[in-house]
Design an enzyme around this catalytic site. Structure first.
Site, PDB file in Angstrom:
ATOM      1  N   ARG A  56      37.339   6.771   5.619  1.00 26.91           N
ATOM      2  CA  ARG A  56      38.184   5.510   5.639  1.00 26.91           C
ATOM      3  C   ARG A  56      37.812   4.895   7.171  1.00 26.91           C
ATOM      4  O   ARG A  56      37.877   5.511   8.098  1.00 26.91           O
ATOM      5  CB  ARG A  56      39.581   5.907   5.790  1.00 26.91           C
ATOM      6  CG  ARG A  56      40.900   4.897   6.038  1.00 26.91           C
ATOM      7  CD  ARG A  56      42.173   5.521   6.159  1.00 26.91           C
ATOM      8  NE  ARG A  56      43.214   4.588   6.381  1.00 26.91           N
ATOM      9  CZ  ARG A  56      44.289   4.674   7.112  1.00 26.91           C
ATOM     10  NH1 ARG A  56      44.642   5.831   7.661  1.00 26.91           N
ATOM     11  NH2 ARG A  56      45.098   3.677   6.911  1.00 26.91           N
ATOM     12  N   PHE A  61      40.100  -1.273  14.017  1.00 26.34           N
ATOM     13  CA  PHE A  61      41.294  -0.289  14.181  1.00 26.34           C
ATOM     14  C   PHE A  61      40.504   1.064  14.302  1.00 26.34           C
ATOM     15  O   PHE A  61      40.532   1.546  15.459  1.00 26.34           O
ATOM     16  CB  PHE A  61      42.035  -0.211  12.938  1.00 26.34           C
ATOM     17  CG  PHE A  61      43.124   0.486  12.879  1.00 26.34           C
ATOM     18  CD1 PHE A  61      44.000   1.003  14.317  1.00 26.34           C
ATOM     19  CD2 PHE A  61      43.639   1.296  11.874  1.00 26.34           C
ATOM     20  CE1 PHE A  61      44.658   1.949  14.507  1.00 26.34           C
ATOM     21  CE2 PHE A  61      44.862   2.243  11.900  1.00 26.34           C
ATOM     22  CZ  PHE A  61      45.468   2.514  13.241  1.00 26.34           C
ATOM     23  N   GLN A  64      38.072   7.305  10.196  1.00 23.50           N
ATOM     24  CA  GLN A  64      38.528   8.631   9.981  1.00 23.50           C
ATOM     25  C   GLN A  64      37.631   9.268   9.121  1.00 23.50           C
ATOM     26  O   GLN A  64      37.034   8.899   8.247  1.00 23.50           O
ATOM     27  CB  GLN A  64      40.036   8.396   9.355  1.00 23.50           C
ATOM     28  CG  GLN A  64      40.657   9.522   9.065  1.00 23.50           C
ATOM     29  CD  GLN A  64      42.004   9.537   8.667  1.00 23.50           C
ATOM     30  OE1 GLN A  64      42.586   8.432   8.675  1.00 23.50           O
ATOM     31  NE2 GLN A  64      42.836  10.634   8.158  1.00 23.50           N
ATOM     32  N   ASN A 103      46.878  13.380  11.407  1.00 29.50           N
ATOM     33  CA  ASN A 103      47.837  14.047  10.879  1.00 29.50           C
ATOM     34  C   ASN A 103      48.617  13.492  10.067  1.00 29.50           C
ATOM     35  O   ASN A 103      48.388  12.269   9.840  1.00 29.50           O
ATOM     36  CB  ASN A 103      48.603  14.743  12.076  1.00 29.50           C
ATOM     37  CG  ASN A 103      49.295  13.630  12.786  1.00 29.50           C
ATOM     38  OD1 ASN A 103      50.124  12.844  12.232  1.00 29.50           O
ATOM     39  ND2 ASN A 103      49.279  13.774  14.276  1.00 29.50           N
ATOM     40  N   PHE A 114      39.918  11.024  14.141  1.00 29.62           N
ATOM     41  CA  PHE A 114      39.414   9.442  13.910  1.00 29.62           C
ATOM     42  C   PHE A 114      39.101   8.866  15.248  1.00 29.62           C
ATOM     43  O   PHE A 114      39.306   9.459  16.353  1.00 29.62           O
ATOM     44  CB  PHE A 114      40.647   8.587  13.583  1.00 29.62           C
ATOM     45  CG  PHE A 114      41.865   8.696  14.436  1.00 29.62           C
ATOM     46  CD1 PHE A 114      41.935   7.558  15.264  1.00 29.62           C
ATOM     47  CD2 PHE A 114      43.033   9.422  14.132  1.00 29.62           C
ATOM     48  CE1 PHE A 114      42.936   7.509  16.189  1.00 29.62           C
ATOM     49  CE2 PHE A 114      44.177   9.359  14.950  1.00 29.62           C
ATOM     50  CZ  PHE A 114      43.927   8.480  15.982  1.00 29.62           C
ATOM     51  N   LEU A 123      50.176   4.490  18.984  1.00 30.98           N
ATOM     52  CA  LEU A 123      49.690   5.915  18.498  1.00 30.98           C
ATOM     53  C   LEU A 123      49.900   6.732  19.544  1.00 30.98           C
ATOM     54  O   LEU A 123      49.875   8.076  19.262  1.00 30.98           O
ATOM     55  CB  LEU A 123      48.103   5.968  17.915  1.00 30.98           C
ATOM     56  CG  LEU A 123      47.894   5.023  16.652  1.00 30.98           C
ATOM     57  CD1 LEU A 123      46.613   5.322  16.054  1.00 30.98           C
ATOM     58  CD2 LEU A 123      48.863   5.319  15.429  1.00 30.98           C
ATOM     59  N   HIS A 127      49.564  11.413  18.153  1.00 32.49           N
ATOM     60  CA  HIS A 127      48.241  11.871  17.665  1.00 32.49           C
ATOM     61  C   HIS A 127      47.688  12.344  18.929  1.00 32.49           C
ATOM     62  O   HIS A 127      47.977  11.727  20.138  1.00 32.49           O
ATOM     63  CB  HIS A 127      47.599  10.626  17.021  1.00 32.49           C
ATOM     64  CG  HIS A 127      47.768  10.356  15.706  1.00 32.49           C
ATOM     65  ND1 HIS A 127      47.520  10.891  14.627  1.00 32.49           N
ATOM     66  CD2 HIS A 127      48.628   9.209  15.699  1.00 32.49           C
ATOM     67  CE1 HIS A 127      47.872  10.381  13.661  1.00 32.49           C
ATOM     68  NE2 HIS A 127      48.767   9.229  14.148  1.00 32.49           N
TER      69      HIS A 127
END
Length: 445
Positions: A56, A61, A64, A103, A114, A123, A127
């Site tokens: 991904r 952004f 991952q 997660n 990521f 975030l 995370h």
């Protein structure tokens, strides 16, 4: 702070493999770093990060990876069991290249991780950050930029596989902080001797506020505390606003088709402005020469094929604009009117199910009696068609009322006869003008 150096060698498609140097926070998050380093050292296929892929990648952004079980984001494991708890949230997602655990909720860490392409403060607290990319090396910085620009398809999956062909742990190091500690001791000692108000410690993760030039130094300790509290509240409000913006962007992108389209549109506009700025900077010399001679600089930097394409496009557009949408008596006008009507038709926001989109059978009206969903679709379609026809009639009526005047001679008995007379006049008026004038004056032979 004790740190661990590691690396990932990444290959996008058939391109040359490139190295990404990592710095891991071994002292502050030891369990998370130990889990990550274990899979870096594991050489067996399907047991570690080697030969796994980034499943991904979202431009602007993050990227991952770490799913060496299923390679699609559904597989995860750890050295402590299937998952392990969040160790702490001491570090923030406050810069480019932050390395953090992926997660599926609270205390569900595994092998997936990521790497961010920009600060993502929304975030924080969700995370666990356990390292960052070493951007001091030009190779790592270029590798991260190329990783962000990888072409993707549906579900943000890379078009060509982006694999980790090699990985490992280099060494552990503990930076020498003795000089910094001595300076801190001197600063604290001088602050105590002068008995001044202690200045606010600078935090690189906090937002910068505009400083007021006219602000006088505090006269009392209570006033200094009051000012510090005010600045703290301003920073908290700004952080809340940034968090809210990021949450809205993420929610738009993930929850609806319209939101995803809006995010893509904003990203396209941003990329377009960036490309235009790069183009102007690249051709600044040519634009300077053109401005000095008083000519258009675009012709100096435009390629020959681009210039020809633009000329042909302009010629085709001029040819198409000869006929207006209201000119119903030629094919060009009819087609343009048809395209305009298509834009006004109502469309469903959600695509039809696969049974309708992938079916190649001819529509059978008899199936309506046995299929309730088809009957409902038929009724909805008939209702939309009736509303569209009603809208067109109302539009034509308003247009006629706006364009007709009392001084206009009425030479028709209905709208159909009026359009026929207009067509006859357009084709034959120039040939029969003299005869018509003689009939009106009564001088015709």
């Amino acid at each position: 702070m004790k740190m661990t150096k590691a690396y990932l060698t990444i290959q996008a498609g058939n391109a040359q493999p490139e190295r990404l140097d990592l710095i891991l926070y071994r002292e502050s998050v030891p369990r998370t770093v130990a889990n990550f380093c274990h899979y870096l050292r594991e050489a067996a296929a399907g047991k570690g990060y080697r030969n796994s892929s980034f499943h991904r990648i979202i431009k602007g952004f993050m990227a991952q990876g770490g799913d060496f079980l299923n390679s699609d984001g559904t597989g995860s494991t750890s050295i402590y069991g299937k998952t392990f708890e969040d160790e702490n949230f001491l570090h923030r997602h406050d810069k480019v290249g932050v390395l953090s655990m992926a997660n599926s909720g609270k205390n569900t860490n595994g092998s997936q991780f990521f790497i961010t392409f920009r600060p993502v403060p929304h975030l924080d607290g969700k995370h666990v950050v356990f390292g960052h990319v070493d951007l001091s090396t030009p190779e790592s910085r270029a590798t991260l930029e190329r990783l962000e620009s990888v072409r993707t398809v549906g579900d943000d999956k890379p078009h060509s596989p982006v694999r980790i062909v090699d990985c490992g742990v280099d060494e552990d190091e503990e930076p020498d902080n003795t000089a910094e500690e001595e300076e801190q001791v001197k600063d604290t000692a001088s602050a105590k001797t002068t008995e001044t108000v202690p200045e606010e410690e600078e935090d690189a993760n906090e937002l910068e506020l505009p400083e007021s030039e006219d602000e006088e130094p505090p006269k009392t300790k209570a006033e200094a505390i009051k000012r510090r509290m005010r600045k703290l509240k301003l920073k908290m409000n700004q952080a809340r606003q940034l968090n809210k913006q990021e949450v809205l962007k993420e929610g738009e992108r993930l929850t609806s088709l319209e939101g995803a389209a809006a995010v893509r549109k904003r990203q396209m506009i941003k990329d377009k402005k960036m490309n235009q700025a790069d183009w102007k900077a690249k051709n600044s010399k040519a634009f300077g020469v053109a401005e000095a001679h008083g000519i258009d600089g675009k012709h100096l930097v435009q390629q020959a094929d681009s210039s020809l394409k633009a000329a042909f496009k302009k010629k085709a557009k001029a040819k198409a604009n000869r006929f207006e949408m209201q000119d119903y008596y030629n094919s060009e006008g009819q087609h343009r009117n048809y395209e305009r009507n298509l834009k006004s038709l109502h469309r469903a926001a959600v695509p039809l199910d696969e049974s309708h989109t992938n079916s190649t059978d001819t529509f059978n009206p008899m199936s309506i009696a046995t299929n309730a969903s088809d009957e409902a679709r038929e009724r909805e379609g008939a209702r939309n068609l009736a509303n569209e026809m009603k809208r067109r009639v109302e539009k034509q009526k308003k247009k006629r009322e706006r364009m007709e005047f009392e001084e206009t001679d009425v030479s028709y008995i209905n709208n159909r006869n009026k359009r026929f007379n207009q067509k006859i006049s357009r084709n034959f008026d120039k040939h029969t003008a003299e005869i018509r004038q003689n009939l009106e004056r009564g001088t015709a032979l």
